[in-house]
Enzyme design. Structure first.
Site, PDB file in Angstrom:
ATOM      1  N   GLN A  46       0.834  -1.334   0.133  1.00 25.50           N
ATOM      2  CA  GLN A  46       0.004  -0.121  -0.093  1.00 25.50           C
ATOM      3  C   GLN A  46       0.902   1.150   0.056  1.00 25.50           C
ATOM      4  OE1 GLN A  46      -2.077  -0.989   3.756  1.00 25.50           O
ATOM      5  NE2 GLN A  46      -0.136  -1.398   4.586  1.00 25.50           N
ATOM      6  N   ASP A 152       0.688 -12.307   6.658  1.00 27.14           N
ATOM      7  CA  ASP A 152      -0.830 -12.034   6.649  1.00 27.14           C
ATOM      8  C   ASP A 152      -1.266 -12.665   7.939  1.00 27.14           C
ATOM      9  OD1 ASP A 152      -3.366 -11.997   6.093  1.00 27.14           O
ATOM     10  OD2 ASP A 152      -3.042 -14.130   4.811  1.00 27.14           O
ATOM     11  N   GLY A 153      -1.985 -12.026   8.721  1.00 24.74           N
ATOM     12  CA  GLY A 153      -2.472 -12.282   9.911  1.00 24.74           C
ATOM     13  C   GLY A 153      -3.392 -13.502   9.790  1.00 24.74           C
ATOM     14  N   ASP A 170      -6.823  -5.602  14.858  1.00 24.91           N
ATOM     15  CA  ASP A 170      -6.734  -4.142  14.526  1.00 24.91           C
ATOM     16  C   ASP A 170      -6.358  -3.702  13.329  1.00 24.91           C
ATOM     17  OD1 ASP A 170      -6.322  -1.455  14.805  1.00 24.91           O
ATOM     18  OD2 ASP A 170      -4.457  -1.544  16.275  1.00 24.91           O
ATOM     19  N   ASP A 173      -9.709  -1.059   6.702  1.00 25.21           N
ATOM     20  CA  ASP A 173     -11.051  -1.592   6.213  1.00 25.21           C
ATOM     21  C   ASP A 173     -10.881  -2.781   5.430  1.00 25.21           C
ATOM     22  OD1 ASP A 173     -11.535   0.879   7.597  1.00 25.21           O
ATOM     23  OD2 ASP A 173     -11.433   2.214   5.698  1.00 25.21           O
ATOM     24  N   PRO A 177      -5.588  -6.024   1.347  1.00 28.30           N
ATOM     25  CA  PRO A 177      -5.255  -7.016   2.463  1.00 28.30           C
ATOM     26  C   PRO A 177      -5.645  -7.120   3.556  1.00 28.30           C
ATOM     27  CG  PRO A 177      -3.660  -5.008   2.576  1.00 28.30           C
ATOM     28  CD  PRO A 177      -4.644  -4.849   1.725  1.00 28.30           C
TER      29      PRO A 177
HETATM   30  N1  SAM Z   1      -6.773   1.970  13.716  1.00 26.03           N
HETATM   31  C1  SAM Z   1      -6.979   1.734  12.548  1.00 26.03           C
HETATM   32  C2  SAM Z   1      -8.239   1.744  11.641  1.00 26.03           C
HETATM   33  O1  SAM Z   1      -9.163   1.223  12.240  1.00 26.03           O
HETATM   34  O2  SAM Z   1      -8.236   2.399  10.625  1.00 26.03           O
HETATM   35  C3  SAM Z   1      -6.154   0.594  11.730  1.00 26.03           C
HETATM   36  C4  SAM Z   1      -4.720   0.651  12.444  1.00 26.03           C
HETATM   37  S1  SAM Z   1      -3.353  -0.466  11.741  1.00 26.03           S
HETATM   38  C5  SAM Z   1      -2.526   0.997  10.841  1.00 26.03           C
HETATM   39  C6  SAM Z   1      -4.115  -1.436  10.373  1.00 26.03           C
HETATM   40  C7  SAM Z   1      -3.140  -2.222   9.965  1.00 26.03           C
HETATM   41  O3  SAM Z   1      -3.506  -3.597   9.503  1.00 26.03           O
HETATM   42  C8  SAM Z   1      -2.261  -1.769   8.714  1.00 26.03           C
HETATM   43  O4  SAM Z   1      -1.005  -1.389   9.147  1.00 26.03           O
HETATM   44  C9  SAM Z   1      -2.226  -2.854   7.575  1.00 26.03           C
HETATM   45  O5  SAM Z   1      -0.934  -2.956   7.085  1.00 26.03           O
HETATM   46  C10 SAM Z   1      -2.569  -3.953   8.537  1.00 26.03           C
HETATM   47  N2  SAM Z   1      -3.068  -5.156   7.789  1.00 26.03           N
HETATM   48  C11 SAM Z   1      -4.136  -5.167   6.767  1.00 26.03           C
HETATM   49  N3  SAM Z   1      -4.116  -6.348   6.396  1.00 26.03           N
HETATM   50  C12 SAM Z   1      -3.579  -7.156   7.054  1.00 26.03           C
HETATM   51  C13 SAM Z   1      -3.449  -8.789   7.221  1.00 26.03           C
HETATM   52  N4  SAM Z   1      -4.069  -9.319   6.270  1.00 26.03           N
HETATM   53  N5  SAM Z   1      -2.497  -9.117   8.182  1.00 26.03           N
HETATM   54  C14 SAM Z   1      -1.834  -8.325   8.871  1.00 26.03           C
HETATM   55  N6  SAM Z   1      -2.010  -7.137   8.806  1.00 26.03           N
HETATM   56  C15 SAM Z   1      -2.910  -6.589   8.110  1.00 26.03           C
END
Ligand code: SAM
EC number: 2.5.1.16
Length: 294
Positions: A46, A152-153, A170, A173, A177
């Site tokens: 991203q 990937d979580g 956390d 949207d 990913p």
């Molecule tokens: N507090 C924020 C909100 O609600 O908008 C979100 C916080 S945090 C920045 C979200 C994180 O999730 C991002 O850093 C993104 O890279 C991560 N993310 C997105 N998809 C993911 C996945 N499949 N596995 C692990 N992390 C992921």
């Protein structure tokens, strides 16, 4: 007249730089007046940016969407961590999925009972940038009880069994990913990865702007967990302000097991015993949406 400037969502408007939500919902979109772009680079996943907003301090922006700001990060980060950690019987092993800004991890390690926080973030760039450019939110140098896993979580959780007391999702949207983190196979894997009295929590978007997402998350978790409790907080940064979290528990009802004393000495700015008890009280339109009794 608007002119597209460089970077996702950036527009010049009347001589000032504005960050405009890349998409509108119901004809509504947020616009942020930006003083400076402090960092911007495209990672493998991203566009990652840190901007200095005119009134909310520094903000982390992913693909043009504001994730968190200095002014109100504490509300979201406390709500996604302290509610499960103050209602779980004895939280020791915690897993955080996403949360690359590191704010939630910093809240989780405020509990002396928490021995380890496995932070599973898909994009190392978000962590690196948050530790360097957003120490006000990330806390700077991470606590040694936090272990970083860059993957990937969903794939990480798939490999775990009866491992965690609390898993907090956390995520950004449910697009790109993060979409996989809102699907049933992921929830089934989370259920398996939790100990027999484990709890999970996820951010479940806005009841006003994303009622479909919120309902789907709630109903999917109801198929797996005996106790599913939605709670709300006001986070001005997110569209419409009002934001939802969904807590699912295997054994204890979070609403009946508030361990408020645990919040003492946790150095919080938002969550206290009143918030802990009150956040589960839902307005009529939300209860109706979730098919809960009045
Ligand atoms: N507090 C924020 C909100 O609600 O908008 C979100 C916080 S945090 C920045 C979200 C994180 O999730 C991002 O850093 C993104 O890279 C991560 N993310 C997105 N998809 C993911 C996945 N499949 N596995 C692990 N992390 C992921």
């Amino acid at each position: 007249m608007n002119r597209q400037a460089t970077g996702k969502g950036m527009v010049e408007w009347d001589g000032a730089l504005w960050l405009s939500d890349p998409e509108d919902r119901f004809g509504f979109r947020a616009n942020w007046k930006v003083n400076r772009i402090l960092y911007r680079e495209t990672s493998a996943f991203q566009e990652v940016a840190v901007v200095e907003t005119d009134g909310f301090g520094k903000a982390l922006v992913l693909d043009g969407i504001v994730q968190t700001t200095e002014r109100d990060a504490f509300i979201y980060n406390e709500m996604i961590t302290h509610i499960p950690l103050a209602t779980h019987p004895h939280p020791e092993q915690v897993c955080l999925i996403g949360g690359g800004d590191c704010g939630a991890a910093g809240e989780a390690v405020k509990y002396p009972s928490v021995e380890r926080v496995d932070m599973v973030e898909i994009d190392p760039k978000v962590v690196e940038v948050s530790l360097t450019h957003l120490p006000e939110i990330s806390g700077g140098d991470p606590n040694p009880r936090i272990r970083f896993h860059y993957e990937d979580g969903a794939a990480f959780v798939e490999r775990q069994e009866s491992q965690y007391d609390v898993i907090a999702v956390d995520s950004s949207d449910p697009v790109g990913p993060a979409a996989v983190l809102f699907e049933k196979p992921f929830y089934r894997a989370v259920h398996r990865a939790l100990k027999e009295d484990g709890m999970m929590v996820c951010q479940s978007e806005s009841p006003v702007f994303h009622p479909d997402v919120m309902k789907r998350v709630h109903d999917s978790l109801r198929e797996l967990f005996p106790f599913v409790r939605t709670y709300l907080a006001t986070v001005p940064t997110y569209p419409g302000g009002i934001w939802s979290f969904t807590l699912a528990s295997k054994q204890v009802d979070p609403m009946a097991s508030v361990v408020g004393e645990r919040l003492q000495d946790r150095d919080t700015r938002y969550v206290n015993r009143d918030v802990l008890e009150g956040c589960f009280k839902l307005p009529v339109y939300v209860k109706k949406l979730l098919d809960l009794k009045k």
